[in-house]
Design a protein around this motif. Structure first.
Motif, PDB file in Angstrom:
ATOM      1  N   UNK A  21     -15.414  -3.585   8.347  1.00  0.00           N
ATOM      2  CA  UNK A  21     -15.234  -4.688   8.998  1.00  0.00           C
ATOM      3  C   UNK A  21     -13.932  -4.924   8.752  1.00  0.00           C
ATOM      4  N   UNK A  22     -12.859  -4.119   8.072  1.00  0.00           N
ATOM      5  CA  UNK A  22     -11.490  -4.285   7.673  1.00  0.00           C
ATOM      6  C   UNK A  22     -11.220  -5.625   7.015  1.00  0.00           C
ATOM      7  N   UNK A  23     -12.124  -6.111   6.450  1.00  0.00           N
ATOM      8  CA  UNK A  23     -11.836  -7.395   5.570  1.00  0.00           C
ATOM      9  C   UNK A  23     -11.490  -7.109   4.118  1.00  0.00           C
ATOM     10  N   UNK A  24     -11.667  -6.004   3.912  1.00  0.00           N
ATOM     11  CA  UNK A  24     -11.283  -5.396   2.362  1.00  0.00           C
ATOM     12  C   UNK A  24     -10.251  -4.486   2.561  1.00  0.00           C
ATOM     13  N   UNK A  25      -9.196  -4.530   1.555  1.00  0.00           N
ATOM     14  CA  UNK A  25      -8.291  -3.408   1.594  1.00  0.00           C
ATOM     15  C   UNK A  25      -8.734  -2.228   0.994  1.00  0.00           C
ATOM     16  N   UNK A  26      -8.285  -0.898   1.537  1.00  0.00           N
ATOM     17  CA  UNK A  26      -8.886   0.368   1.077  1.00  0.00           C
ATOM     18  C   UNK A  26      -8.806   0.517  -0.246  1.00  0.00           C
ATOM     19  N   UNK A  27      -7.409   0.149  -0.864  1.00  0.00           N
ATOM     20  CA  UNK A  27      -7.019   0.471  -2.286  1.00  0.00           C
ATOM     21  C   UNK A  27      -7.988  -0.560  -3.219  1.00  0.00           C
ATOM     22  N   UNK A  28      -8.267  -1.629  -2.678  1.00  0.00           N
ATOM     23  CA  UNK A  28      -9.102  -2.525  -3.602  1.00  0.00           C
ATOM     24  C   UNK A  28     -10.592  -2.053  -3.619  1.00  0.00           C
ATOM     25  N   UNK A  29     -10.904  -1.626  -2.359  1.00  0.00           N
ATOM     26  CA  UNK A  29     -12.188  -0.980  -2.266  1.00  0.00           C
ATOM     27  C   UNK A  29     -12.541   0.202  -3.057  1.00  0.00           C
ATOM     28  N   UNK A  30     -11.507   1.037  -3.015  1.00  0.00           N
ATOM     29  CA  UNK A  30     -11.763   2.262  -3.771  1.00  0.00           C
ATOM     30  C   UNK A  30     -11.920   1.725  -5.292  1.00  0.00           C
ATOM     31  N   UNK A  31     -11.083   0.906  -6.046  1.00  0.00           N
ATOM     32  CA  UNK A  31     -11.026   0.546  -7.226  1.00  0.00           C
ATOM     33  C   UNK A  31     -12.413  -0.241  -7.383  1.00  0.00           C
ATOM     34  N   UNK A  32     -13.169  -0.887  -6.599  1.00  0.00           N
ATOM     35  CA  UNK A  32     -14.156  -1.630  -6.912  1.00  0.00           C
ATOM     36  C   UNK A  32     -15.459  -0.716  -6.668  1.00  0.00           C
ATOM     37  N   UNK A  33     -15.367   0.212  -5.551  1.00  0.00           N
ATOM     38  CA  UNK A  33     -16.671   1.120  -5.472  1.00  0.00           C
ATOM     39  C   UNK A  33     -16.537   1.846  -6.778  1.00  0.00           C
ATOM     40  N   UNK A  34     -15.347   2.533  -7.420  1.00  0.00           N
ATOM     41  CA  UNK A  34     -15.315   3.248  -8.390  1.00  0.00           C
ATOM     42  C   UNK A  34     -15.927   2.394  -9.925  1.00  0.00           C
ATOM     43  N   UNK A  35     -15.516   1.357  -9.854  1.00  0.00           N
ATOM     44  CA  UNK A  35     -16.147   0.467 -10.910  1.00  0.00           C
ATOM     45  C   UNK A  35     -17.432   0.174 -10.913  1.00  0.00           C
ATOM     46  N   UNK A  36     -17.852  -0.398  -9.541  1.00  0.00           N
ATOM     47  CA  UNK A  36     -19.123  -1.204  -9.469  1.00  0.00           C
ATOM     48  C   UNK A  36     -20.459  -0.041  -9.301  1.00  0.00           C
ATOM     49  N   UNK A  37     -19.887   0.911  -8.396  1.00  0.00           N
ATOM     50  CA  UNK A  37     -20.570   1.950  -8.177  1.00  0.00           C
ATOM     51  C   UNK A  37     -20.970   3.032  -9.469  1.00  0.00           C
ATOM     52  N   UNK A  38     -20.065   2.971 -10.437  1.00  0.00           N
ATOM     53  CA  UNK A  38     -20.356   3.752 -11.582  1.00  0.00           C
ATOM     54  C   UNK A  38     -21.333   2.751 -12.448  1.00  0.00           C
ATOM     55  N   UNK A  39     -20.911   1.691 -12.642  1.00  0.00           N
ATOM     56  CA  UNK A  39     -21.816   0.887 -13.358  1.00  0.00           C
ATOM     57  C   UNK A  39     -23.214   0.835 -12.857  1.00  0.00           C
TER      58      UNK A  39
END
Length: 188
Positions: free
Chosen positions: A64-82
């Motif tokens: 929905x373009x509400x989250x920056x791609x770089x922020x998303x990549x960092x969050x997905x890497x961290x929370x997805x891995x958890x």
């Protein structure tokens, strides 16, 4: 795109709810056999639900373009891995240690425990799907951003499938295991 795999049952079969009728969910915290270990195990389930929601919701926000791609990549890497790492560890422990303990305590519920173990197989497939799609999305966001948009729906589909699978599975797992633990005074 990989097919969604979900648990389609509407809760545990009636025969697997025998102890749940004697030990309803709303009485668990006040029960004298409700040990800290049970509370911690259920706390891990709560964390898995939260992480699955977070990964799915972040993916929606990215689309929905509400989250920056770089922020998303960092969050997905961290929370997805958890989510992936902790879920694998948790259900491996359940399959190897916890479920055999419950099975030995009350053989009437062996079939229900088998159902929960087969859920773990489905969950493993969805976790692998999420890992593969997430890694690809993150790599494409850095290497070829134009292609990343095409990978995003697969990550969302995998995250959504995990969230739905966990909803049913964790509720069934708690509804089967906690009454056995309370009834047989285990883990206290």
């Amino acid at each position: 795109m990989t097919q969604n795999i979900t648990v389609t049952r509407e809760g545990l079969p009636t025969e697997m709810q025998a102890l749940l009728r004697d030990y309803p969910r709303d009485t668990w915290p006040g029960h004298p056999n409700f040990a800290a270990s049970i509370e911690n195990w259920m706390g891990a389930h709560h964390m898995f639900r939260d992480l699955a929601w977070l990964v799915r919701r972040d993916m929606e926000r990215l689309l929905d373009k509400e989250l920056d791609e770089d922020v998303h990549a960092e969050r997905l890497g961290r929370f997805g891995n958890l989510l992936i790492g902790n879920l694998h560890g948790h259900h491996t422990w359940e399959d190897r240690k916890f479920f055999p303990e419950l099975r030995a305590a009350d053989r009437r519920f062996a079939e229900g425990l088998d159902v929960l173990e087969s859920d773990h197989v489905l969950l493993d497939a969805q976790l692998e799907r999420l890992k593969t799609a997430s890694n690809r999305l993150i790599q494409l966001q850095y290497l070829d951003p134009a292609q990343a948009d095409g990978e995003a729906p697969e990550v969302l589909a995998a995250a959504t499938a995990i969230e739905h699978l966990l909803d049913r599975h964790l509720a069934d797992e708690e509804d089967l295991a906690v009454p056995i633990l309370l009834h047989h005074k285990l883990r206290g």
